[in-house]
Design a protein around this motif. Structure first.
Motif, mmCIF file in Angstrom:
data_model
loop_
_atom_site.group_PDB
_atom_site.id
_atom_site.type_symbol
_atom_site.label_atom_id
_atom_site.label_comp_id
_atom_site.label_asym_id
_atom_site.label_seq_id
_atom_site.Cartn_x
_atom_site.Cartn_y
_atom_site.Cartn_z
ATOM 1 N N LEU A 113 41.514 47.917 31.358
ATOM 2 C CA LEU A 113 41.855 48.769 32.486
ATOM 3 C C LEU A 113 41.410 48.093 33.776
ATOM 4 N N VAL A 114 40.371 47.283 33.669
ATOM 5 C CA VAL A 114 39.942 46.368 34.732
ATOM 6 C C VAL A 114 39.999 44.965 34.162
ATOM 7 N N GLU A 115 40.712 44.073 34.840
ATOM 8 C CA GLU A 115 40.847 42.699 34.346
ATOM 9 C C GLU A 115 39.624 41.872 34.743
ATOM 10 N N PRO A 116 39.013 41.176 33.785
ATOM 11 C CA PRO A 116 37.860 40.336 34.124
ATOM 12 C C PRO A 116 38.265 39.155 35.001
ATOM 13 N N THR A 117 37.352 38.760 35.873
ATOM 14 C CA THR A 117 37.589 37.583 36.718
ATOM 15 C C THR A 117 37.299 36.304 35.952
ATOM 16 N N ALA A 118 36.307 36.354 35.092
ATOM 17 C CA ALA A 118 35.931 35.171 34.309
ATOM 18 C C ALA A 118 35.269 35.636 33.025
ATOM 19 N N GLY A 119 35.167 34.715 32.053
ATOM 20 C CA GLY A 119 34.523 35.005 30.778
ATOM 21 C C GLY A 119 35.519 35.421 29.709
ATOM 22 N N ARG A 120 35.001 35.679 28.520
ATOM 23 C CA ARG A 120 35.843 36.059 27.382
ATOM 24 C C ARG A 120 35.370 37.389 26.811
ATOM 25 N N ILE A 121 36.329 38.178 26.327
ATOM 26 C CA ILE A 121 36.043 39.418 25.607
ATOM 27 C C ILE A 121 36.755 39.331 24.267
ATOM 28 N N LEU A 122 35.981 39.387 23.184
ATOM 29 C CA LEU A 122 36.537 39.253 21.840
ATOM 30 C C LEU A 122 36.444 40.589 21.114
ATOM 31 N N LEU A 123 37.535 40.975 20.474
ATOM 32 C CA LEU A 123 37.577 42.174 19.651
ATOM 33 C C LEU A 123 37.791 41.722 18.211
ATOM 34 N N GLY A 124 36.716 41.787 17.416
ATOM 35 C CA GLY A 124 36.800 41.274 16.051
ATOM 36 C C GLY A 124 37.150 39.801 16.016
ATOM 37 N N GLY A 125 36.689 39.057 16.993
ATOM 38 C CA GLY A 125 36.956 37.617 17.052
ATOM 39 C C GLY A 125 38.234 37.259 17.778
ATOM 40 N N GLU A 126 39.053 38.242 18.168
ATOM 41 C CA GLU A 126 40.324 37.989 18.840
ATOM 42 C C GLU A 126 40.155 38.191 20.346
ATOM 43 N N ASP A 127 40.542 37.202 21.141
ATOM 44 C CA ASP A 127 40.408 37.268 22.592
ATOM 45 C C ASP A 127 41.382 38.313 23.138
ATOM 46 N N VAL A 128 40.868 39.362 23.801
ATOM 47 C CA VAL A 128 41.735 40.437 24.272
ATOM 48 C C VAL A 128 42.656 39.990 25.400
ATOM 49 N N THR A 129 42.305 38.893 26.076
ATOM 50 C CA THR A 129 43.181 38.415 27.154
ATOM 51 C C THR A 129 44.465 37.806 26.606
ATOM 52 N N ASP A 130 44.508 37.546 25.305
ATOM 53 C CA ASP A 130 45.723 37.030 24.669
ATOM 54 C C ASP A 130 46.623 38.152 24.151
ATOM 55 N N ILE A 131 46.196 39.411 24.345
ATOM 56 C CA ILE A 131 46.942 40.563 23.830
ATOM 57 C C ILE A 131 47.576 41.303 25.001
ATOM 58 N N GLY A 149 27.439 48.611 37.357
ATOM 59 C CA GLY A 149 28.548 47.913 36.713
ATOM 60 C C GLY A 149 28.830 48.346 35.286
ATOM 61 N N LYS A 150 28.196 49.438 34.832
ATOM 62 C CA LYS A 150 28.381 49.816 33.424
ATOM 63 C C LYS A 150 29.796 50.333 33.149
ATOM 64 N N THR A 151 30.373 51.129 34.065
ATOM 65 C CA THR A 151 31.739 51.609 33.859
ATOM 66 C C THR A 151 32.741 50.469 33.988
ATOM 67 N N THR A 152 32.516 49.569 34.924
ATOM 68 C CA THR A 152 33.394 48.396 35.052
ATOM 69 C C THR A 152 33.363 47.561 33.780
ATOM 70 N N THR A 153 32.176 47.395 33.209
ATOM 71 C CA THR A 153 32.047 46.653 31.942
ATOM 72 C C THR A 153 32.847 47.334 30.847
ATOM 73 N N LEU A 154 32.721 48.663 30.759
ATOM 74 C CA LEU A 154 33.457 49.412 29.737
ATOM 75 C C LEU A 154 34.967 49.214 29.908
ATOM 76 N N LYS A 155 35.445 49.327 31.133
ATOM 77 C CA LYS A 155 36.889 49.249 31.384
ATOM 78 C C LYS A 155 37.448 47.845 31.173
#
Length: 415
Positions: A71-89, A60-66
């Motif tokens: 490039l791959v949409e997460p099913t659940a959880g949050r990904i923050l870039l500098g504190g900003e949720d990438v799902t809001d971008i 799952g390392k490439t899936t995690t990277l994407k």
């Protein structure tokens, strides 16, 4: 230009330009698969550091990277870039803010080198003059002369050159984050070593946040500030510095993944910049070969180092070669033994063993000449490392003598 060059202290690292990345319980389930490809991974990646994702195939390392650039949409959880949720971008806007490098660079074959590098700046509506300046700057950064390469097409480049262009394109809009998926897996070992050295130099200069997927644990040790070893479902088995993982693996899975020779791998933690480099006579290609020969003999040296206008090594002729040369070379020799100052001593030794000189030319950021390293210097350093790594016979078995606490999750200000 001065007659001699010697190793100098590395320049102070520039300010961190990267941003932190936080994966908070991130899960990815693909339709038709019972088990998740990524199962609730939590990981904090500090700004300005290189983090390596390693693990067996299918973990799952490439899936995690994407998922970081969606490039791959997460099913659940949050990904923050500098504190900003990438799902809001917006996904397209997000990807223009994150550099992405794959094997062979992923270049568009119908576009010139300059057009490939300029792709994202054009999307961002930069003006033509700014784009041209940026393209030239980045080609210099990856050690390719703009006058020679900007109008070429990918088919006219070697694999290593294509990969350099891929890195330049990923950095074109000055993104804070660079994602790299097996970036050096498709090139020969010598080219891979040089590309790794160049990436170390680029990162020393730019201080981006870089996440790299690799199957090569030696590469992870060489490049990573931290290594995340993943098991099936991207379960984080150990997330720590290379030193700690090699000296104190979390469990048998990590031990098996590291493989035999962990002690030898620890030797790779000592870098070329950690040893004293040897001075050399340096000249430019316009210097008459008889003058270069006279300088070398006067200083008692057996060779001279020919440098281009950017102080990058072009040739390393011996006195005997100088006697035969009508003029000094102006183009880099393909067999020139080069090693970056950020490279491990193991790489330096490997480089020397394929030459008849018994040494190598050390280069700092942007490939500039820093000094000469020879076999004797490396062997002395390896002996010192071996002596320092001898365990204390009085220490209880299983005791971790490191002052650094074990790391499974780190903060941005963690040193």
């Amino acid at each position: 230009m001065p007659d001699t060059a010697s190793a100098t202290d590395a320049p102070d690292a520039s300010a961190v330009t990267g941003r932190s990345i936080t994966l908070d319980g991130v899960t990815k389930r693909f339709r038709g698969q019972q088990a998740p490809a990524v199962d609730s991974i939590t990981l904090e990646i500090p700004a300005g550091q290189v983090v390596m994702l390693v693990g067996p195939s299918g973990c799952g390392k490439t899936t995690t990277l994407k998922m970081i650039n969606r490039l791959v949409e997460p099913t659940a959880g949050r990904i923050l870039l500098g504190g900003e949720d990438v799902t809001d971008i917006d996904g397209d806007r997000l990807r223009r803010r994150i550099g992405y490098v794959i094997q062979a660079g992923g270049l568009f074959p119908h576009m010139s080198v300059a057009a490939n590098v300029a792709l994202v700046p054009k999307m961002l509506h930069w003006d033509a003059e700014r784009i041209e300046q940026r393209v030239n700057e980045l080609l210099e950064l990856v050690s390719l002369d703009p006058d020679i390469y900007r109008d070429r097409y990918p088919r006219e480049l070697s694999g290593g050159q294509q990969q350099r262009i891929g890195v330049a394109r990923a950095l074109a809009a000055d993104p804070p984050v660079l994602l790299m998926d097996e970036p050096f897996g498709a090139v020969d070992p010598i080219t891979r070593q040089r590309l790794q050295d160049e990436l170390i130099g680029i990162q020393h200069e730019l201080n981006k946040t870089i996440v790299i997927v690799t199957h090569d644990f030696d590469e992870a040790v060489k490049l990573g500030d931290r290594i995340a070893i993943l098991d099936e479902g991207a379960r984080v088995v150990q997330y720590d510095t290379p030193e700690r993982i090699l000296s104190d693996p979390a469990d048998e899975f990590v031990e098996d993944f590291i493989g035999s020779g962990a002690g030898l791998k620890q030797l790779s933690l000592r870098r070329v910049r950690d040893v004293e480099l040897i001075e050399a006579i340096t000249v430019t290609p316009d210097v008459p070969s008889v003058d270069a020969l006279a300088r070398a003999r006067e200083a008692g040296h057996d060779h001279v180092v020919v440098l281009d206008r950017n102080r990058r090594p072009v040739a390393w002729p011996s006195l005997r070669e100088l006697e035969r040369l009508p003029q000094l070379p102006s183009r880099p020799r393909a067999d020139l033994p080069l090693v970056g100052t950020g490279a491990p001593l193991n790489d330096a030794l490997d480089t020397m063993l394929v030459t008849s000189v018994g040494g190598a030319l050390a280069t700092s950021d942007r490939g500039q000449f820093a000094g000469v390293i020879d076999v004797e210097t490396v062997m002395r350093a390896i002996t010192e490392v071996r002596e320092q790594s001898v365990p204390d016979p009085d220490a209880p078995i299983g005791t971790n003598t490191s002052d650094m606490p074990a790391v499974t999750k780190v903060d941005d200000d963690d040193d």
